[in-house]
Design a protein around this motif. Structure first.
Motif, PDB file in Angstrom:
ATOM      1  N   SER A 137      43.581  37.071  29.584  1.00 48.65           N
ATOM      2  CA  SER A 137      42.549  37.117  30.615  1.00 48.65           C
ATOM      3  C   SER A 137      41.758  35.816  30.629  1.00 48.65           C
ATOM      4  O   SER A 137      41.674  35.109  29.624  1.00 48.65           O
ATOM      5  CB  SER A 137      41.607  38.297  30.379  1.00 48.65           C
ATOM      6  OG  SER A 137      40.962  38.179  29.121  1.00 48.65           O
ATOM      7  N   SER A 151      46.856  36.989  34.793  1.00 50.34           N
ATOM      8  CA  SER A 151      47.014  37.946  35.883  1.00 50.34           C
ATOM      9  C   SER A 151      46.022  37.648  36.993  1.00 50.34           C
ATOM     10  O   SER A 151      45.161  36.775  36.876  1.00 50.34           O
ATOM     11  CB  SER A 151      46.821  39.374  35.360  1.00 50.34           C
ATOM     12  OG  SER A 151      45.546  39.527  34.776  1.00 50.34           O
ATOM     13  N   PRO A 172      54.589  36.607  34.738  1.00 49.23           N
ATOM     14  CA  PRO A 172      53.904  37.886  34.954  1.00 49.23           C
ATOM     15  C   PRO A 172      54.818  39.056  34.589  1.00 49.23           C
ATOM     16  O   PRO A 172      56.048  38.918  34.563  1.00 49.23           O
ATOM     17  CB  PRO A 172      53.648  37.869  36.461  1.00 49.23           C
ATOM     18  CG  PRO A 172      54.835  37.105  37.006  1.00 49.23           C
ATOM     19  CD  PRO A 172      55.154  36.052  35.966  1.00 49.23           C
ATOM     20  N   GLU A 208      51.798  42.869  37.465  1.00 53.88           N
ATOM     21  CA  GLU A 208      50.950  41.692  37.683  1.00 53.88           C
ATOM     22  C   GLU A 208      51.473  40.847  38.836  1.00 53.88           C
ATOM     23  O   GLU A 208      50.689  40.290  39.615  1.00 53.88           O
ATOM     24  CB  GLU A 208      50.890  40.851  36.408  1.00 53.88           C
ATOM     25  CG  GLU A 208      50.124  41.496  35.270  1.00 53.88           C
ATOM     26  CD  GLU A 208      50.324  40.784  33.942  1.00 53.88           C
ATOM     27  OE1 GLU A 208      49.506  41.017  33.029  1.00 53.88           O
ATOM     28  OE2 GLU A 208      51.296  40.002  33.808  1.00 53.88           O
ATOM     29  N   GLU A 235      50.526  42.650  42.045  1.00 55.10           N
ATOM     30  CA  GLU A 235      49.078  42.567  42.258  1.00 55.10           C
ATOM     31  C   GLU A 235      48.662  41.188  42.754  1.00 55.10           C
ATOM     32  O   GLU A 235      47.840  41.063  43.675  1.00 55.10           O
ATOM     33  CB  GLU A 235      48.353  42.880  40.960  1.00 55.10           C
ATOM     34  CG  GLU A 235      46.837  42.748  41.051  1.00 55.10           C
ATOM     35  CD  GLU A 235      46.158  42.753  39.694  1.00 55.10           C
ATOM     36  OE1 GLU A 235      44.917  42.703  39.672  1.00 55.10           O
ATOM     37  OE2 GLU A 235      46.853  42.778  38.659  1.00 55.10           O
TER      38      GLU A 235
END
Length: 321
Positions: free
Chosen positions: A148, A177, A194, A198, A201
């Motif tokens: 993250s 992500s 990914p 992910e 998204e």
């Protein structure tokens, strides 16, 4: 083999609780506890070393857990470049059941705190620390960016980070992500990794091939998509360009393994980085075996090289289409 500079922009003090069974709303007896320095980039760095390559973990650290975090890396023999920041290191708690329940299917439940925002000076120091670690032999360095991003991270920061690392001569592999994945592609990352959810998204495209093509169109040089037991698929721009991407390799384990999948993606990221000049079939097979070996371990960021070598004999690969 390649030296890996593994950035964790938002590190975490990882706590793993093992329980008999996860029962929501109930008081549970914890059978064992492991606490260690973590975050996806730290996991990558540790697995790289287990595979026999050199790595350095780059982390912004602050708050009461900064000292234990750095001490844990040192005790593990993991080289690290620490950037002091004002915000406190977050915690990530994984609850791993020994028995599958109706609601969890035996999968861990992970509670991730958000982590601190970095101001402009702290972000600049983090980028400078990564560039400094690229060193004097950039052709032999892969820089990975994993996990993250700190709250408030902007497109300009991600593009600047990838650009600075590429300008220093490193190949840049990114496993983030959300919008950060698209920004890394736009910055020309050499590889983005990914998982399937992910990918959907970030791009808003349901079909994995078309979604990978979108990231290639935006500037990524290669896209590797992980899909759990289905394995990994690598895409590059096809003869007609990125809109029709070419599958340049696939790999999966012949039969899935049971265990804790928390760090499996990080293990795959490490395997993809250690020898980027190898053919895709070799890289994807090693990533599939290393990912599976990570599932066999009780905590993320660990593999047994003997497990990797054994599982390599059970990997099914497909050539480029």
């Amino acid at each position: 083999m390649t030296r890996v500079v593994a950035l964790t922009p938002n590190p975490a003090w990882d706590v793993t609780y093992r329980v008999d069974r996860l029962l929501p709303g109930e008081s549970l007896r914890v059978r064992s506890v492991v606490a260690r320095a973590g975050g996806k980039g730290v996991n990558v760095a540790r697995v790289v070393r287990a595979l026999g390559s050199a790595s350095v973990a780059v982390c912004p650290l602050g708050g009461p857990l900064a000292g234990p975090f750095a001490d844990d890396l040192d005790a593990d023999g993991q080289p690290a470049a620490v950037v002091p920041v004002a915000g406190a290191v977050r915690q990530s708690v994984a609850v791993v059941p020994a028995e599958a329940g109706a609601e969890d299917g035996g999968h861990p439940t992970v509670l991730n705190e958000p982590g601190p925002a970095l101001d402009d000076a702290e972000w600049a120091a983090l980028v400078a620390a990564c560039v400094a670690q690229v060193g004097t032999a950039p052709a032999a360095v892969v820089a990975t960016v994993s996990g993250s991003l700190p709250p408030g991270t902007t497109r300009e920061r991600v593009v600047g980070l990838v650009g600075a690392l590429r300008a220093a001569g490193a190949r840049v592999h990114v496993d983030v992500s959300g919008p950060g994945l698209v920004w890394a592609a736009e910055a020309g990352a050499d590889l983005v990794k990914p998982n399937r959810s992910e990918l959907v998204e970030a791009t808003g495209v349901d079909d994995p091939a078309r979604a990978a093509g979108e990231l290639l169109r935006r500037g990524a040089r290669a896209v590797v998509v992980t899909d759990g037991e289905r394995g990994l698929t690598a895409y590059e721009a096809g003869p007609d360009g990125p809109v029709m991407p070419a599958v340049v390799g696939r790999a999966r384990l012949a039969a899935p393994v049971a265990g804790n999948p928390t760090g499996a993606g990080d293990a795959a990221m490490a395997a993809l980085a250690v020898d980027p000049d190898q053919p895709w079939a070799h890289r994807l097979a090693l990533a599939a075996a290393t990912s599976a070996a990570a599932v066999l371990q009780p905590v993320a960021g660990a593999v047994d090289r003997a497990d990797v070598d054994r599982l390599l004999t059970h990997v099914v690969t497909e050539p480029e289409s």
